[in-house]
Write an enzyme that holds these catalytic residues in place. Structure first.
Site, mmCIF file in Angstrom:
data_model
loop_
_atom_site.group_PDB
_atom_site.id
_atom_site.type_symbol
_atom_site.label_atom_id
_atom_site.label_comp_id
_atom_site.label_asym_id
_atom_site.label_seq_id
_atom_site.Cartn_x
_atom_site.Cartn_y
_atom_site.Cartn_z
ATOM 1 N N TYR A 260 38.836 41.539 42.257
ATOM 2 C CA TYR A 260 39.609 41.700 41.017
ATOM 3 C C TYR A 260 40.808 40.751 41.048
ATOM 4 C CZ TYR A 260 42.047 45.237 43.933
ATOM 5 O OH TYR A 260 42.692 45.906 44.935
ATOM 6 N N HIS A 310 41.131 39.068 46.339
ATOM 7 C CA HIS A 310 41.363 38.065 45.285
ATOM 8 C C HIS A 310 40.825 36.713 45.717
ATOM 9 C CE1 HIS A 310 43.971 41.200 44.067
ATOM 10 N NE2 HIS A 310 44.892 40.958 44.972
#
Ligand code: C5P
Length: 334
Positions: A260, A310
Site C-alpha cells: 500500500y 511500500h
C-alpha cells in the site's frame, strides 16, 4: 503609392488582424488543440491560458495538457471521509481490511457513526474555483532537508502538510515553523497544537476506533504494537483519509506497486486533489544516497525505502514524473 491604394492596404491589414484574433479566441474557447501549440510555442502568460480554473499561475485541475495525468487524476474522488462517502464497496472493504490483516473487525458503519459524533462531518477543500489559489507544501521526512534552508519557502504556503513524527522545533531554517495539517496513523501519532489538523490514515477499522478512544476515553493502547492511548489534538480539526481514496491512489497512481502507499505518497495525493499549486520537500535520498530522516544523526536509521510494504522507488519515480509534467514543484534538498 496612391492614397486610395494605401487606404485599401491598411483596411485589408486591419481586417486580417481582426479575423486572425477572432479565430484564435474562438478556437481557444472551444479547446482547439492548436491553442496548446501557441501556449507552449510562445510561452504566453499562464494566467491568460489557465482558462480561469484557478487564480494561480498553474492550476492542478487543468488536465487537458497531459494525457498521462488526465488518465490518473479523478477530481471527483474526495480524499477525506464524510458520513456520506464512508460507505465502502465490498471490494474496497476487503482490500482495505487485508492491508494490515485485521482479524475480527468491529462493525464498520457503527464505528463510522460513532466517529462522526466525536469529529465534524464536513466536506472540506473541494472548492476549486477561478478565484481560488491554494498553494501547498508537502513536507516529507527525508534527510535531504538537512541544511536545505527551505524554511521560509515552506512557511509562505497556505497549507503546510507534514507527516508522522517530523519535527519543526530545532529545524526551523530547513523545514519551516508552520504546520496546517499533519498526516499520521495510530502507530506514528504525536501530539499537535490546537491549530493543526490531524489527518488520520486508517488502515483498519481499529484505527478509527483508536482515534475515537484517543480523543475521549483513552482505552485503546495496542493495535499490532503499542500506541499512544491519548492524543492532544483539536477534535474539531480531525480529518479522516478515505479508504476509497486510498485504494484509488494505490490503483490509479501506483498501479499496484507495493502492498500500500506510504504516508508521504498519500499526503502528496491529498495535496494534488485539494490544492492548486503543490511544492514538495523532503522526499527521496540525500546527496549521498541515504534514505534517513532529517532529524536523525545516524544515516542508516529509519530507512524509509526498506519498509517492505511500500515501493519507495516506484513512488519516487511517479513523484518525479509529476514534477517533469509541471504538476508539482520538487525541491530536492541536499
Ligand atoms: O519515515 P516516514 O514514513 O515518517 O516519512 C514520511 C514520508 O516521507 C515517507 O512516507 C516518504 O514518502 C518520505 N520520505 C522519503 N525519503 C526519506 C524519508 C521519508 O521520501 N528518506
Amino acid at each position: 503609392m496612391s492614397l486610395p491604394k494605401r487606404r485599401k492596404i491598411r483596411t485589408f491589414a486591419l481586417l486580417f488582424c481582426v479575423i486572425t484574433f477572432t479565430t484564435f479566441l474562438f478556437s481557444y474557447t472551444f479547446r482547439d488543440p492548436s491553442v496548446y501549440f501557441f501556449k507552449h510555442a510562445f510561452r504566453l502568460s499562464d494566467n491568460f491560458f489557465s482558462k480561469g480554473l484557478c487564480a494561480c499561475q498553474q492550476c492542478m485541475t487543468e488536465v487537458e495538457d497531459d494525457p498521462w495525468f488526465a488518465e490518473r487524476f479523478n477530481q471527483s474522488n474526495h480524499p477525506l471521509m464524510t458520513r456520506e462517502n464512508s460507505v465502502l464497496s465490498d471490494e474496497t472493504f476487503k482490500w482495505w481490511q487485508w492491508l494490515q490483516s485485521e482479524r475480527q473487525p468491529a462493525n464498520f458503519s457503527d464505528v463510522v457513526e460513532e466517529l462522526f459524533q466525536v469529529i465534524p462531518d464536513e466536506v472540506l477543500y473541494m472548492d476549486a474555483s477561478p478565484k481560488r489559489c491554494r498553494t501547498c507544501a508537502v513536507v516529507g521526512n527525508s534527510g535531504n532537508l538537512k541544511g536545505a534552508q527551505y524554511g521560509s519557502l515552506i512557511d509562505h504556503c497556505d497549507f503546510i502538510i507534514r507527516m508522522n513524527q517530523g519535527p519543526t522545533s530545532g529545524f526551523e531554517e530547513d523545514v519551516g515553523t508552520r504546520t496546517t495539517h499533519r498526516v499520521m496513523y495510530p502507530e506514528s501519532a504525536i501530539d499537535l497544537d490546537n491549530t493543526t489538523s490531524l489527518v488520520l490514515i486508517p488502515f483498519k477499522t481499529l484505527d478509527l476506533q483508536w482515534i475515537i478512544s484517543a480523543l475521549t476515553t483513552g482505552t485503546i493502547k495496542h493495535t499490532y504494537t503499542a500506541v499512544v492511548s491519548r492524543i492532544k489534538a483539536n477534535k474539531d480539526k480531525v480529518l479522516i483519509y478515505s479508504p476509497t481514496f486510498l485504494k484509488y491512489v494505490y490503483e490509479s497512481w501506483l498501479e499496484g506497486h507495493g502492498r500500500y502507499p506510504s504516508t508521504g505518497f498519500l499526503s502528496l495525493m491529498l495535496a494534488v486533489h485539494i490544492c492548486d499549486e503543490v511544492s514538495v520537500f523532503g522526499f527521496g535520498a540525500d546527496q549521498y544516497g541515504n534514505w534517513h530522516h532529517y532529524w536523525e544523526e545516524n544515516q542508516l536509521a529509519g530507512a524509509f525505502r526498506h519498509t517492505g510494504v511500500h515501493d519507495g522507488d516506484h513512488e519516487y519515480n511517479v513523484t518525479l514524473l509529476l514534477a517533469d509534467k509541471h504538476k508539482i514543484q520538487m525541491f530536492r534538498g541536499r
